[in-house]
Design an enzyme around this catalytic site. Structure first.
Site, short mmCIF file in Angstrom:
data_model
loop_
_atom_site.label_atom_id
_atom_site.label_comp_id
_atom_site.label_asym_id
_atom_site.label_seq_id
_atom_site.Cartn_x
_atom_site.Cartn_y
_atom_site.Cartn_z
N ARG A 75 0.90 -1.39 -0.19
CA ARG A 75 0.00 -0.03 -0.17
C ARG A 75 0.90 1.20 -0.13
O ARG A 75 1.98 1.33 0.55
CB ARG A 75 -0.82 -0.02 1.18
CG ARG A 75 -1.90 -1.22 1.28
CD ARG A 75 -2.79 -1.26 2.64
NE ARG A 75 -3.84 -2.40 2.39
CZ ARG A 75 -3.33 -3.55 2.93
NH1 ARG A 75 -2.28 -4.08 3.19
NH2 ARG A 75 -4.21 -4.49 2.56
N HIS A 107 -1.12 -2.59 -4.34
CA HIS A 107 -0.30 -3.44 -5.24
C HIS A 107 -0.35 -2.89 -6.68
O HIS A 107 -0.79 -3.51 -7.79
CB HIS A 107 -1.15 -4.91 -5.20
CG HIS A 107 -1.07 -5.51 -4.34
ND1 HIS A 107 0.09 -5.49 -3.51
CD2 HIS A 107 -1.82 -6.65 -3.72
CE1 HIS A 107 0.13 -6.45 -2.48
NE2 HIS A 107 -1.01 -6.95 -2.48
N ASP A 149 -0.56 -9.94 8.13
CA ASP A 149 -0.36 -9.31 7.09
C ASP A 149 0.76 -8.34 7.16
O ASP A 149 0.48 -6.92 6.80
CB ASP A 149 -1.93 -8.77 6.86
CG ASP A 149 -1.86 -8.24 5.04
OD1 ASP A 149 -0.91 -8.44 4.45
OD2 ASP A 149 -2.77 -7.49 5.22
N GLU A 207 6.19 -13.06 0.38
CA GLU A 207 6.36 -11.74 -0.47
C GLU A 207 7.42 -10.99 -0.27
O GLU A 207 7.50 -9.96 0.48
CB GLU A 207 5.21 -10.87 -0.60
CG GLU A 207 3.87 -11.52 -0.63
CD GLU A 207 2.55 -10.43 -0.29
OE1 GLU A 207 2.33 -9.55 -1.10
OE2 GLU A 207 1.93 -10.82 0.45
N HIS A 219 3.12 -12.92 -5.48
CA HIS A 219 2.15 -13.17 -4.70
C HIS A 219 1.69 -14.58 -4.73
O HIS A 219 0.47 -14.59 -4.48
CB HIS A 219 1.02 -12.06 -5.02
CG HIS A 219 0.23 -11.78 -3.71
ND1 HIS A 219 -0.61 -12.47 -3.11
CD2 HIS A 219 0.29 -10.58 -3.18
CE1 HIS A 219 -1.09 -11.81 -1.92
NE2 HIS A 219 -0.59 -10.73 -2.08
N VAL A 220 2.57 -15.51 -4.63
CA VAL A 220 2.18 -16.97 -4.51
C VAL A 220 1.80 -17.31 -3.28
O VAL A 220 2.40 -16.81 -2.23
CB VAL A 220 3.46 -17.69 -5.21
CG1 VAL A 220 4.58 -17.71 -4.11
CG2 VAL A 220 3.01 -19.20 -5.25
N TYR A 221 0.84 -18.12 -3.26
CA TYR A 221 0.38 -18.57 -1.83
C TYR A 221 0.65 -19.94 -1.86
O TYR A 221 0.04 -20.87 -2.85
CB TYR A 221 -1.17 -18.40 -1.83
CG TYR A 221 -1.87 -17.22 -1.36
CD1 TYR A 221 -2.17 -16.68 -0.29
CD2 TYR A 221 -2.04 -16.12 -2.60
CE1 TYR A 221 -3.01 -15.39 0.10
CE2 TYR A 221 -2.59 -14.95 -2.38
CZ TYR A 221 -2.98 -14.74 -0.72
OH TYR A 221 -3.69 -13.48 -0.85
#
Length: 349
Positions: A80, A105, A251, A313, A179-181
């Site tokens: 952000r 983003h 987060d 990330e 941004h892979v989970y």
């Protein structure tokens, strides 16, 4: 190394191509030109069962419509930007905002919405997809025409290397990430709370209003944020710390303490035996635990449960342009931005 490709649909009037790289050990990586996004990572568990260990949408249309950032290249700026504004060389720039009064983003048309160009190269030891795109001067409010190259390389040593290269014709900002989970169980209906994390970090960035960094770096010691010794992710969801309660988990940016030759992070799942070791040259890693369930789209045919995956990330600290001491994310015409993150996959019996 094996390489295959297929056209999987269209976006913005262009064909979207998915490329699959497969190494001799049964690990394969698929990434598509939409968003330079990784859409599948297959690896065996300790019993030889092969599963996709990342979150991925069920269709290209879902990526375009819902924009969940799954596996995508994020930019120009990950995270952000306070009130979508920053000062650079005496000029105030107002960005296009897309999360309340802030930009998230990269804005509404960030790099994750581009259809990138791609080239593939392969040898006996590794195979790479080289994605390239140009972000126009003024896109999402950013100054300068930005040329970006992101390469995904799968090696015979079970490494996924993510490398970035960027140049600009005017001073601008650049702080990308992927941004892979991960869900190492291979079952997105099984939450990642029992995954173990080890993280070489003694400080994390405090979140304030609208989940923006306050500018404070707080010590991890004595908090649920301390993973210098391996611990379960459940501590973030079950604890009473005001920062974890604020977002129902993590987060948060963690400031990394790089020890040469050692992983910056290790994520593991004892039940499957799968482990990911992460190495990066970036200052921080933002860890997000998919803290909310989502039912407006499906993954593997099912609504997405709370804590379905975890991101690692890697990036400079978020909102660095507006936070003193968070680092320099300005890119100038006489500079070349480079960065690398490596994820190494192992199986423990």
């Amino acid at each position: 190394m094996k390489v295959s490709e297929a056209i999987i649909g269209q976006a913005h009037g262009k064909d979207v191509v998915a490329y699959t790289l497969t190494n001799p050990n049964g690990i394969s990586l698929t990434a598509m030109t939409y968003g330079a996004s990784i859409t599948e990572l297959l690896m065996p568990d300790k019993n030889g069962k092969v599963d996709n260990v990342i979150l991925a949408m069920d269709s290209l249309d879902d990526y375009v419509t819902h924009r969940p950032y799954y596996g995508a290249t994020i930019g120009r700026i990950a995270g952000r930007i306070t009130k979508g504004a920053f000062d650079l060389d005496g000029t105030t720039h107002q960005l296009v905002v897309n999360e309340g009064v802030n930009q998230l983003h990269g804005g509404p048309d960030g790099l994750d919405t581009h259809v990138w160009d791609a080239e593939v190269e392969a040898s006996a030891d590794e195979a790479s997809i080289h994605f390239t795109t140009t972000d126009a001067d003024g896109a999402n409010g950013y100054p300068g025409t930005l040329s970006v190259k992101v390469s995904y390389t799968l090696t015979a040593e079970n490494e996924w290397k993510v490398t970035y290269r960027a140049t600009t014709d005017q001073p601008t900002l650049f702080n990308p990430t992927n941004h892979v989970y991960f869900n190492l169980s291979g079952d997105i209906n099984q939450p990642i709370l029992q995954h173990n994390l080890q993280l070489n970090s003694a400080a994390f960035a405090e979140l304030g209003e609208s989940n923006m960094p306050t500018g404070a770096l707080l010590p991890t010691e004595g908090t649920p944020f301390d993973f210098r010794n391996e611990g379960k992710l459940a501590v973030a969801a079950e604890g009473s710390h005001p920062q974890t309660r604020k977002v129902a988990g993590f987060d948060h940016p963690f400031l990394l303490q790089h020890d040469e030759g050692k992983p910056d992070a290790i994520l593991s799942d004892a039940e499957s035996g799968r482990t990911v070791k992460m190495y990066t040259d970036q200052d921080s890693v933002v860890i997000y635990m998919h803290n909310a369930a989502i039912d407006k789209y499906t993954v593997a045919g099912n609504p997405v449960i709370q804590y379905a995956g975890i991101t690692l990330e890697t990036q400079a600290l978020p909102d660095a342009i507006n936070q003193e001491g968070f680092g320099d994310i300005v890119l100038r015409p006489d500079e070349v931005y480079t960065a690398e993150t490596i994820y190494k996959f192992e199986v423990q019996q």
